[in-house]
Design an enzyme around this catalytic site. Structure first.
Site, PDB file in Angstrom:
ATOM      1  CD  GLU A 266      -2.896   1.375   2.169  1.00 15.02           C
ATOM      2  OE1 GLU A 266      -2.910   2.452   2.785  1.00 15.02           O
ATOM      3  OE2 GLU A 266      -3.639   0.415   2.424  1.00 15.02           O
ATOM      4  CB  CYS A 300      -1.722   6.472   1.904  1.00 17.65           C
ATOM      5  SG  CYS A 300      -2.517   5.161   2.850  1.00 17.65           S
TER       6      CYS A 300
END
Length: 529
Positions: A266, A300
């Protein structure tokens, strides 16, 4: 400052935020290191002052961690799903019961506000409950179609990968160190975890509570150190789980290619929020603030682009400027602040560089745009920019801070084009008066998750659904079935009954081929899958 929080483990004056060395010794005992290990002093972004001294692991410690984890994994994999569920449910309760201490450590290591720190507590608790209870459904043996109806009986089994290597980041020190480990453990793996040095105490606290909940010794090993230690973890893993920046993620993938092992990554994002012409502007303002400034933008999934339909742009922007300007920012260990600090001087440098570059090149600072050392060494005001162009660093690069550019668009098509105009594809948000319209727009957004009429938390918190990135935002998914199946190997076992697959009873190959052809036609006619 609440009396329930600091008393148990803060011994220096509160303004220094130093952690009791005795408590540190208890926590670091859960990490693999030698008695004479080199010590590293870590600092808290709340003041910039010293927080704790941590022993650093060596590559030999990593090897020892894998040896112990490999031995423990064999027995752990034999445990029933019920046993694993009981451990995860006890862990769930411990996380909620001991959240005051967890929240302190998250804030001390990351600098974020307490409200944003609580998102990590909730995430870990929900993930433990979900995978503890759903693992048997995700991982159970399944019947599959065989070559011949009835005669061929196929079963799909799921086996743990072995020892999973997890390298977790600094921005979500508790959640991202623990939640991936939960799924890997429930699937029957052992784990070797290397948290970021800045996030080590929160990670070790999570490991301590997992062991208090009944997780056997050796099943979850921890090593502490820099990138060399992290690479040593990657080099020995049977599967790798990495969360971090896209440039480092690419290097991780390259380093694993030669061993042909699986991984999930990720990585970064440059996420957009679209305010459609029919949106409820008050709700959109509240949701936009949450999705842009959580953890001071060091997430994020948070948004760095706000895209507004021109029909509501003036009204929305006026409301948003006022709301952002009214945000309370600071570094106290309580729920009084809307946003906390950046995590380090390097993050502050990046944020400052992006804002000043935008200013020089003609962007307008609508609100914010200032470093606030009076509130904390790395505190930066939540900032809104307009007039951002392709020439500016913040147009395409991930700022990873509380800096947001506002863009006007004429219609939905232009909005979707702008949201997708990035190498990243992690998360998107749509505010609209029609959920149906929101779903139609979401299907055109090239991101792994999309939230409609709320912040990123509505997608992140849906643990039963996959979460991850498209394009340069990553590979693989956490959460849902994909989030646990990634830690397993599938195996098909097929038993043939009565007749073999090939010719029998003296039948020639030609006769067998004709018989099989007739059977295939009959199966199609019968609608067989």
């Amino acid at each position: 400052m609440s009396s329930e929080t600091l008393a148990s483990h803060i011994i220096a004056p509160i303004e220094t935020f130093a952690v009791d060395p005795a408590r540190v010794r208890i926590l670091v005992a859960h990490a693999r290191h030698t008695a004479d290990a080199q010590l590293e002093l870590i600092h808290t972004p709340l003041t910039g002052g010293p927080l704790a001294s941590l022993p650093l692991s060596t590559e030999a410690d990593v090897a020892e961690a894998y040896a112990r984890a490999g031995q423990a994994q064999v027995e752990w994999a034999r445990r029933s799903f019920k046993d694993r569920q009981r451990i995860m449910e006890r862990f769930h309760d411990l996380v909620l019961d001991r959240q005051a201490e967890i929240l302190d450590f998250i804030q001390l290591e990351s600098g974020k506000s307490r409200g944003h720190a609580f998102e990590e507590v909730a995430d870990v608790a929900v993930t433990a409950r979900h995978y503890g209870r759903a693992a048997s459904r995700y991982l159970k043996t399944r019947r599959r179609s065989g070559a011949y109806p009835v005669l061929s009986q196929a079963r799909e089994l799921r086996h743990p990968k072995g020892v999973v290597g997890i390298v977790s980041p600094w921005n979500y020190p508790f959640s991202l160190a623990v939640t991936d480990a939960i799924a890997a453990l429930v699937a029957g793996n052992a784990v070797v975890l290397r948290p970021d040095r800045q996030a080590s105490l929160s990670a070790l606290l999570g490991v301590e509570m997992l062991r208090d909940a009944g997780l056997p010794e050796g099943v979850l090993e921890v090593v502490l150190g820099d990138r060399r230690v992290g690479q040593a973890v990657l080099n020995r893993a049977d599967y790798v789980c990495f969360t971090g920046s896209t440039p480092v993620g690419r290097k991780v993938a390259e380093s694993l290619a030669g061993r042909l092992i699986g991984y999930s990554l990720e990585l970064g994002g440059k996420n957009g929020v679209y305010i459609a012409g029919d949106a409820d502007l008050d709700k959109a303002v509240t949701g936009t603030i949450r999705t842009c400034f959580a953890s001071a933008g060091q997430l994020c999934m948070s948004a760095e682009r706000v895209i507004v339909h021109e029909g509501v742009a003036d009204a929305f922007t006026t409301k948003l400027i006022a709301a952002v300007g009214a945000m309370k920012i600071g570094t106290s260990l309580d729920y009084s602040n809307d946003m906390g600090s950046l995590a380090s001087s390097s993050q502050l440098d990046t944020v400052t560089a992006h804002v000043e570059d935008a200013r020089r090149r003609g962007a307008t600072v609508l609100t914010g745009g200032r470093h606030r050392p009076d509130l904390g060494p790395y505190v930066y005001e939540p900032t809104l920019l307009s007039g951002v162009t392709e020439s500016m660093l913040c147009r395409n690069e991930e700022t990873f801070g509380p800096v947001v550019a506002i863009y006007r668009v004429a219609d939905d098509a232009e909005a979707i084009q702008l949201i997708n105009d990035t190498e990243f594809g992690l998360h998107g948000t749509v505010f609209t008066g029609s959920v149906r319209r929101g779903r139609e727009l979401a299907a055109r957004i090239r991101t792994g998750t999309v939230s409609i009429n709320d912040a990123y938390t509505v997608a992140w918190g849906s643990i039963g659904s996959p979460m991850g990135g498209m394009k340069a935002s990553g590979v693989g998914r956490r959460h849902g079935s994909e989030g646990i199946l990634r830690f397993t190997e599938s195996q098909t076992v097929t038993a043939q009954h009565l007749l073999p697959f090939g010719p029998s009873f003296g039948m020639s190959d030609g006769d067998h081929s004709r018989l099989l052809t007739a059977l295939l036609r009959a199966l199609k006619t019968a609608g067989k899958k």
